[in-house]
Design a protein around this motif. Structure first.
Motif, mmCIF file in Angstrom:
data_model
loop_
_atom_site.group_PDB
_atom_site.id
_atom_site.type_symbol
_atom_site.label_atom_id
_atom_site.label_comp_id
_atom_site.label_asym_id
_atom_site.label_seq_id
_atom_site.Cartn_x
_atom_site.Cartn_y
_atom_site.Cartn_z
ATOM 1 N N MET A 178 0.967 -0.840 -0.574
ATOM 2 C CA MET A 178 0.129 0.109 -0.091
ATOM 3 C C MET A 178 0.457 0.917 -0.674
ATOM 4 N N ARG A 179 2.288 0.909 0.170
ATOM 5 C CA ARG A 179 3.111 1.736 0.394
ATOM 6 C C ARG A 179 2.667 3.388 1.505
ATOM 7 N N PRO A 180 3.076 2.737 2.526
ATOM 8 C CA PRO A 180 2.282 3.359 3.784
ATOM 9 C C PRO A 180 3.200 5.183 3.604
ATOM 10 N N MET A 181 2.255 5.868 3.798
ATOM 11 C CA MET A 181 2.934 7.561 3.819
ATOM 12 C C MET A 181 2.453 7.912 5.328
ATOM 13 N N GLY A 182 3.350 8.635 6.428
ATOM 14 C CA GLY A 182 3.426 8.823 7.391
ATOM 15 C C GLY A 182 3.975 9.635 8.599
ATOM 16 N N VAL A 183 3.957 9.573 10.119
ATOM 17 C CA VAL A 183 4.733 9.585 10.662
ATOM 18 C C VAL A 183 4.406 9.240 11.752
ATOM 19 N N VAL A 184 5.686 8.982 12.737
ATOM 20 C CA VAL A 184 5.259 7.653 13.607
ATOM 21 C C VAL A 184 6.340 8.618 14.663
ATOM 22 N N VAL A 185 5.361 8.990 16.051
ATOM 23 C CA VAL A 185 7.058 9.566 16.871
ATOM 24 C C VAL A 185 7.008 9.112 18.098
ATOM 25 N N ALA B 257 7.958 8.534 8.118
ATOM 26 C CA ALA B 257 9.104 10.038 8.791
ATOM 27 C C ALA B 257 8.859 8.993 10.645
ATOM 28 N N VAL B 258 10.138 8.985 10.944
ATOM 29 C CA VAL B 258 10.249 8.389 12.587
ATOM 30 C C VAL B 258 10.888 10.199 12.885
ATOM 31 N N ARG B 259 10.543 10.075 14.408
ATOM 32 C CA ARG B 259 9.899 11.414 14.721
ATOM 33 C C ARG B 259 10.460 11.417 16.407
ATOM 34 N N ARG B 260 11.815 11.597 16.887
ATOM 35 C CA ARG B 260 11.816 10.967 18.256
ATOM 36 C C ARG B 260 11.728 11.925 18.726
#
Length: 189
Positions: free
Chosen positions: A70-77, A182-185
């Protein structure tokens, strides 16, 4: 022009590692029904919803491959410094960061997985505070939904579960799904 997206949000926690993971997967309205159908096709007989925690590694591979297609897009905090006694504090910090991030991703709707009424009320109270401080995009519409009724909530569950495994050293699943995520820490202490 980039279409407006809906963001579907779920969490995972690694208490031993002190991590709170909040994943938002973006879905364009034109793709929503196709993604729902693909996810429903992965259900086993008598299974009402997909849940990463309930699956074995063979099924997790199947789920990760399906999500990758599905080619996911998004953000993971990823909130570091999680104190098991202060999980709601970690959630608030991650939700605040995530909602701010949604402003840069053409998101109109944010759908959180429903937890239970008391915890959802805390989320509503947080949103009111964030709106009052202008700490989130004003155009965002937020809702809370039962994952058994909304298969698109299974996407962030799988993404958060895959990253959770990667944080513990098993990157197989994350390597499949991580493409445009995108991974945001952040620190949640």
């Amino acid at each position: 022009m980039t279409p407006p997206f809906s963001a579907y949000v779920d969490e995972s926690m690694l208490l031993q590692s002190g991590l709170y993971i909040l994943a938002a997967v973006l879905v364009a309205p034109a793709e929503a029904e196709r993604h729902r159908a693909a996810l429903r096709s992965l259900l086993l007989r008598r299974q009402r919803k997909l849940h990463w925690r309930d699956e074995n590694d063979k099924r997790r591979t199947l789920l990760a491959e399906a999500v990758a297609a599905m080619r996911p897009m998004g953000v993971v905090v990823v909130g570091a410094g999680l104190d098991g006694r202060r999980q709601e504090r970690a959630r608030r910090k991650c939700v605040e960061h995530l909602l701010w991030e949604m402003g840069g991703h053409h998101v109109l709707d944010v759908v959180f997985e429903r937890r239970h009424s008391e915890l959802d009320l805390r989320d509503h109270e947080l949103v009111a505070v964030l709106q009052g401080r202008h700490s989130m995009p004003p155009r965002l519409r937020l809702s809370w939904c039962d994952p058994a009724a909304e298969p698109l909530l299974w996407l962030p569950d799988i993404v958060a579960g895959a990253l959770s495994r990667a944080e513990r050293g098993d990157e197989r699943f994350w390597n499949l799904v991580s493409g445009d995520l995108a991974v945001r820490r952040i620190d949640v202490r």
